[in-house]
Design a protein around this motif. Structure first.
Motif, PDB file in Angstrom:
ATOM      1  N   HIS A 113     -13.123  -3.013  11.378  1.00 48.09           N
ATOM      2  CA  HIS A 113     -12.170  -1.951  11.723  1.00 48.09           C
ATOM      3  C   HIS A 113     -10.771  -2.272  11.221  1.00 48.09           C
ATOM      4  CE1 HIS A 113     -15.474  -0.641  14.179  1.00 48.09           C
ATOM      5  NE2 HIS A 113     -15.500  -1.838  14.734  1.00 48.09           N
ATOM      6  N   ALA A 114     -10.724  -3.054  10.132  1.00 49.43           N
ATOM      7  CA  ALA A 114      -9.417  -3.497   9.642  1.00 49.43           C
ATOM      8  C   ALA A 114      -8.645  -2.344   9.007  1.00 49.43           C
ATOM      9  CB  ALA A 114      -9.624  -4.609   8.624  1.00 49.43           C
ATOM     10  N   LEU A 115      -7.320  -2.409   9.152  1.00 52.29           N
ATOM     11  CA  LEU A 115      -6.438  -1.479   8.448  1.00 52.29           C
ATOM     12  C   LEU A 115      -6.400  -1.900   6.989  1.00 52.29           C
ATOM     13  CD1 LEU A 115      -3.585  -1.757  11.061  1.00 52.29           C
ATOM     14  CD2 LEU A 115      -4.950   0.303  10.666  1.00 52.29           C
ATOM     15  N   THR A 116      -6.462  -0.936   6.072  1.00 52.68           N
ATOM     16  CA  THR A 116      -6.388  -1.284   4.651  1.00 52.68           C
ATOM     17  C   THR A 116      -5.189  -0.579   4.014  1.00 52.68           C
ATOM     18  OG1 THR A 116      -7.871   0.513   4.064  1.00 52.68           O
ATOM     19  CG2 THR A 116      -8.874  -1.650   4.397  1.00 52.68           C
ATOM     20  N   LEU A 117      -4.824  -1.043   2.843  1.00 56.30           N
ATOM     21  CA  LEU A 117      -3.680  -0.491   2.128  1.00 56.30           C
ATOM     22  C   LEU A 117      -4.143   0.159   0.832  1.00 56.30           C
ATOM     23  CD1 LEU A 117      -1.439  -3.661   2.451  1.00 56.30           C
ATOM     24  CD2 LEU A 117      -1.148  -1.546   3.756  1.00 56.30           C
ATOM     25  N   ALA A 118      -3.355   1.112   0.357  1.00 60.30           N
ATOM     26  CA  ALA A 118      -3.576   1.697  -0.969  1.00 60.30           C
ATOM     27  C   ALA A 118      -2.525   1.105  -1.910  1.00 60.30           C
ATOM     28  CB  ALA A 118      -3.433   3.211  -0.892  1.00 60.30           C
ATOM     29  N   PRO A 119      -2.810   1.077  -3.230  1.00 63.43           N
ATOM     30  CA  PRO A 119      -1.867   0.451  -4.165  1.00 63.43           C
ATOM     31  C   PRO A 119      -0.475   1.088  -4.102  1.00 63.43           C
ATOM     32  CG  PRO A 119      -3.888   1.094  -5.288  1.00 63.43           C
ATOM     33  CD  PRO A 119      -4.027   1.561  -3.883  1.00 63.43           C
TER      34      PRO A 119
ATOM     35  N   VAL B  54      -5.938  -4.509  -0.175  1.00 62.78           N
ATOM     36  CA  VAL B  54      -5.470  -3.359  -0.952  1.00 62.78           C
ATOM     37  C   VAL B  54      -6.686  -2.800  -1.678  1.00 62.78           C
ATOM     38  CG1 VAL B  54      -3.879  -2.555  -2.718  1.00 62.78           C
ATOM     39  CG2 VAL B  54      -3.229  -4.474  -1.244  1.00 62.78           C
ATOM     40  N   VAL B  55      -7.042  -1.559  -1.313  1.00 56.74           N
ATOM     41  CA  VAL B  55      -8.308  -0.997  -1.776  1.00 56.74           C
ATOM     42  C   VAL B  55      -8.048   0.305  -2.524  1.00 56.74           C
ATOM     43  CG1 VAL B  55     -10.575  -0.178  -1.016  1.00 56.74           C
ATOM     44  CG2 VAL B  55      -9.434  -1.993   0.243  1.00 56.74           C
ATOM     45  N   LEU B  56      -8.792   0.507  -3.624  1.00 54.15           N
ATOM     46  CA  LEU B  56      -8.721   1.771  -4.365  1.00 54.15           C
ATOM     47  C   LEU B  56     -10.149   2.231  -4.640  1.00 54.15           C
ATOM     48  CD1 LEU B  56      -6.899   3.876  -5.778  1.00 54.15           C
ATOM     49  CD2 LEU B  56      -7.138   2.525  -7.868  1.00 54.15           C
ATOM     50  N   GLY B  57     -10.507   3.380  -4.036  1.00 53.71           N
ATOM     51  CA  GLY B  57     -11.857   3.916  -4.224  1.00 53.71           C
ATOM     52  C   GLY B  57     -12.941   2.921  -3.852  1.00 53.71           C
ATOM     53  N   GLY B  58     -12.750   2.226  -2.724  1.00 49.88           N
ATOM     54  CA  GLY B  58     -13.762   1.272  -2.259  1.00 49.88           C
ATOM     55  C   GLY B  58     -13.753  -0.052  -3.008  1.00 49.88           C
TER      56      GLY B  58
ATOM     57  N   VAL C  81      -5.210  -8.935  -1.816  1.00 48.01           N
ATOM     58  CA  VAL C  81      -4.955  -9.089  -0.382  1.00 48.01           C
ATOM     59  C   VAL C  81      -3.481  -9.403  -0.157  1.00 48.01           C
ATOM     60  CG1 VAL C  81      -5.428 -10.502   1.658  1.00 48.01           C
ATOM     61  CG2 VAL C  81      -7.301  -9.837   0.145  1.00 48.01           C
ATOM     62  N   VAL C  82      -2.885  -8.711   0.826  1.00 46.69           N
ATOM     63  CA  VAL C  82      -1.507  -8.997   1.220  1.00 46.69           C
ATOM     64  C   VAL C  82      -1.556  -9.795   2.514  1.00 46.69           C
ATOM     65  CG1 VAL C  82       0.677  -8.004   1.977  1.00 46.69           C
ATOM     66  CG2 VAL C  82      -0.616  -6.911   0.134  1.00 46.69           C
ATOM     67  N   THR C  83      -0.996 -11.000   2.486  1.00 45.31           N
ATOM     68  CA  THR C  83      -0.996 -11.835   3.692  1.00 45.31           C
ATOM     69  C   THR C  83       0.336 -11.700   4.420  1.00 45.31           C
ATOM     70  OG1 THR C  83      -0.094 -13.741   2.537  1.00 45.31           O
ATOM     71  CG2 THR C  83      -2.493 -13.555   2.585  1.00 45.31           C
ATOM     72  N   ARG C  84       0.317 -12.082   5.706  1.00 42.28           N
ATOM     73  CA  ARG C  84       1.536 -12.030   6.507  1.00 42.28           C
ATOM     74  C   ARG C  84       2.641 -12.878   5.862  1.00 42.28           C
ATOM     75  NH1 ARG C  84       0.977 -12.650  12.602  1.00 42.28           N
ATOM     76  NH2 ARG C  84      -0.798 -13.850  11.914  1.00 42.28           N
TER      77      ARG C  84
ATOM     78  N   GLY D 275     -23.490  -7.876  -2.678  1.00 44.26           N
ATOM     79  CA  GLY D 275     -23.641  -7.600  -4.108  1.00 44.26           C
ATOM     80  C   GLY D 275     -22.273  -7.302  -4.691  1.00 44.26           C
ATOM     81  N   GLU D 276     -22.116  -6.078  -5.271  1.00 45.09           N
ATOM     82  CA  GLU D 276     -20.817  -5.704  -5.839  1.00 45.09           C
ATOM     83  C   GLU D 276     -20.001  -4.860  -4.858  1.00 45.09           C
ATOM     84  OE1 GLU D 276     -19.054  -6.574  -8.694  1.00 45.09           O
ATOM     85  OE2 GLU D 276     -20.613  -8.106  -8.499  1.00 45.09           O
ATOM     86  N   HIS D 277     -20.588  -4.590  -3.699  1.00 42.00           N
ATOM     87  CA  HIS D 277     -19.979  -3.701  -2.721  1.00 42.00           C
ATOM     88  C   HIS D 277     -19.059  -4.492  -1.785  1.00 42.00           C
ATOM     89  CE1 HIS D 277     -19.530  -0.376  -0.041  1.00 42.00           C
ATOM     90  NE2 HIS D 277     -20.177  -0.961   0.941  1.00 42.00           N
ATOM     91  N   TYR D 278     -17.767  -4.125  -1.766  1.00 38.45           N
ATOM     92  CA  TYR D 278     -16.809  -4.819  -0.908  1.00 38.45           C
ATOM     93  C   TYR D 278     -16.947  -4.359   0.537  1.00 38.45           C
ATOM     94  CZ  TYR D 278     -12.350  -5.655   1.410  1.00 38.45           C
ATOM     95  OH  TYR D 278     -11.402  -5.997   2.322  1.00 38.45           O
ATOM     96  N   LEU D 279     -17.038  -5.287   1.475  1.00 39.67           N
ATOM     97  CA  LEU D 279     -17.208  -4.932   2.889  1.00 39.67           C
ATOM     98  C   LEU D 279     -15.915  -5.087   3.696  1.00 39.67           C
ATOM     99  CD1 LEU D 279     -20.644  -6.642   3.670  1.00 39.67           C
ATOM    100  CD2 LEU D 279     -20.210  -4.231   3.205  1.00 39.67           C
ATOM    101  N   GLY D 280     -15.259  -6.230   3.553  1.00 38.88           N
ATOM    102  CA  GLY D 280     -14.047  -6.466   4.348  1.00 38.88           C
ATOM    103  C   GLY D 280     -13.574  -7.899   4.195  1.00 38.88           C
TER     104      GLY D 280
END
Ligand SMILES: [Zn+2]
Length: 377
Positions: free
Chosen positions: A249-255, A276-280, A285-288, A341-346
């Motif tokens: 349930h993580a918050l994600t960012l767009a570019p 940082v995700v674009l179209g899955g 990754v942006v760290t604190r 596989g090639e599918h990003y989960l989290g």
């Protein structure tokens, strides 16, 4: 380890002293100074320094053998009570653990032989052992230094071979048992042996009023329990998969998001890392830490793509939590991306893994309670 200062580097291993370390020098100085004045105090401090050179060599013995097996060694830290070599991961083959554990005490044997030789050359060899027994009364001299170090190395050898965790003897015993019974049972038995020994030692110490020895016994008793807990956690971790532990349930960012958006997220959620995700597809990754650095540098008006880390460790969802935890620790990275596989989960970090372990442990206790109450009814 926090609060420690790097002294030097040997074979890529940082050798550090903890800020409490000078205590032992003071103790040595006080002990000898009370008998022989200022020169005695200097001699006492020198003895402690020489002792800790032996301790460093002992830890290097463990470390260099570990490196031979491809196990990274992060650092050796000197504390007033002795040295600790921090291995990047646990050796999983009993033979490797055996050789790593035995290498430390063997260094003390080599040092003791060298000291006997040096004393022999000088004609100072205490052949009947009376020289060693009279050490506490001996005046500061090169002879006393060599004899004291000989006694110290023999003590280090004997003490470390006591078959109880966290001593080397405990690891040697576990490794030998693991060869025949497997790692899990080997650990249980070795921890049990260690606790029985510690209990015996503790009782002896209490009846003889030896408080320091009683403390050592308590320390050994807890060390054995801890080793068992670590092994139980590892067994549990190896049955759970990474696919169960990553933050779904993580918050994600767009570019196109700005760093300000991440600051808002950081203030309103406990999440430390943002994908940082674009179209899955995962871009980075942006760290604190990166956000805080951007804030400090005044570049927080930029896009997140400017501060994201593009080189992210990729882990397969089918990996066990134990393997995942080892990978993170080995590479020293705070966060990894989970892929099927090639599918990003989290994303997953050390804390997510610890949390999953924590909950799994509770679930197991609850199940055992249920089984127990059924039996009682
Ligand atoms: Zn050791």
């Amino acid at each position: 380890m926090r609060g420690s200062l790097r002294l030097l580097q040997v074979a890529g291993i940082d050798i550090k002293v903890h800020f409490t370390f000078p205590l032992i020098l003071l103790l040595g100085a006080f002990d000898w100074g009370s008998k022989y004045g200022a020169s005695g105090a200097a001699f006492g401090a020198l003895l402690m320094l020489a002792l800790f050179v032996c301790v460093v060599l002992h830890e290097l013995g463990h470390s260099l053998v570990a490196q031979r097996f491809g196990i990274p060694v992060r650092e050796i830290v000197l504390l007033p009570i002795g040295g600790v070599a921090m291995l990047g991961k646990m050796p999983r083959k009993p033979v490797q653990e055996l050789l790593i554990a035995i290498a430390g005490p063997l260094v003390n044997v080599v040092l003791a032989i060298g000291l006997v030789f040096a004393l022999g050359v000088r004609g100072d060899l205490p052949l009947d052992g009376s020289g060693l027994l009279a050490l506490s009364k001996a005046a500061p001299s090169v002879e006393t230094l060599l004899q004291w170090l000989l006694a110290a190395n023999v003590s280090l050898f004997v003490f470390n071979l006591i078959p109880a965790f966290p001593m080397d003897g405990g690891r040697i015993l576990r490794a030998v048992l693991a060869m025949f019974l497997g790692f899990s049972r080997g650990t249980k038995i070795a921890a049990g042996v260690g606790q029985v020994l510690a209990l015996g030692l503790g009782l002896y110490a209490i009846f003889n009023g030896q408080i320091l020895l009683a403390l050592v016994a308590a320390f050994v008793f807890m060390g054995a329990g801890q080793e068992r807990a670590v092994e139980e956690a590892r067994t549990l971790l190896s049955t759970l998969r990474l696919g169960d532990a990553y933050n779904k349930h993580a918050l994600t960012l767009a570019p196109g998001d700005s760093v300000h958006r991440v600051i808002d997220y950081l203030l309103t959620s406990y999440q430390p890392d943002f994908a940082v995700v674009l179209g899955g597809r995962l871009l980075g990754v942006v760290t604190r830490d990166a956000v805080l650095q951007a804030l400090a540098a005044g570049t927080d008006d930029n896009y997140v793509t400017g501060i994201m880390n593009r080189e992210i460790l990729r882990l397969e969802a089918g990996l066990s939590l134990a393997e995942a935890r080892e990978k993170l620790a080995e590479l020293g990275v705070p966060v990894a991306a989970v892929f099927e596989g090639e599918h990003y989960l989290g994303l997953v970090n050390q804390e997510d893994i610890n949390e999953a372990l924590h909950i799994a442990a509770f679930l197991r206790i609850a199940q055992e309670r249920k089984a127990g109450s059924l039996f009682a009814a």
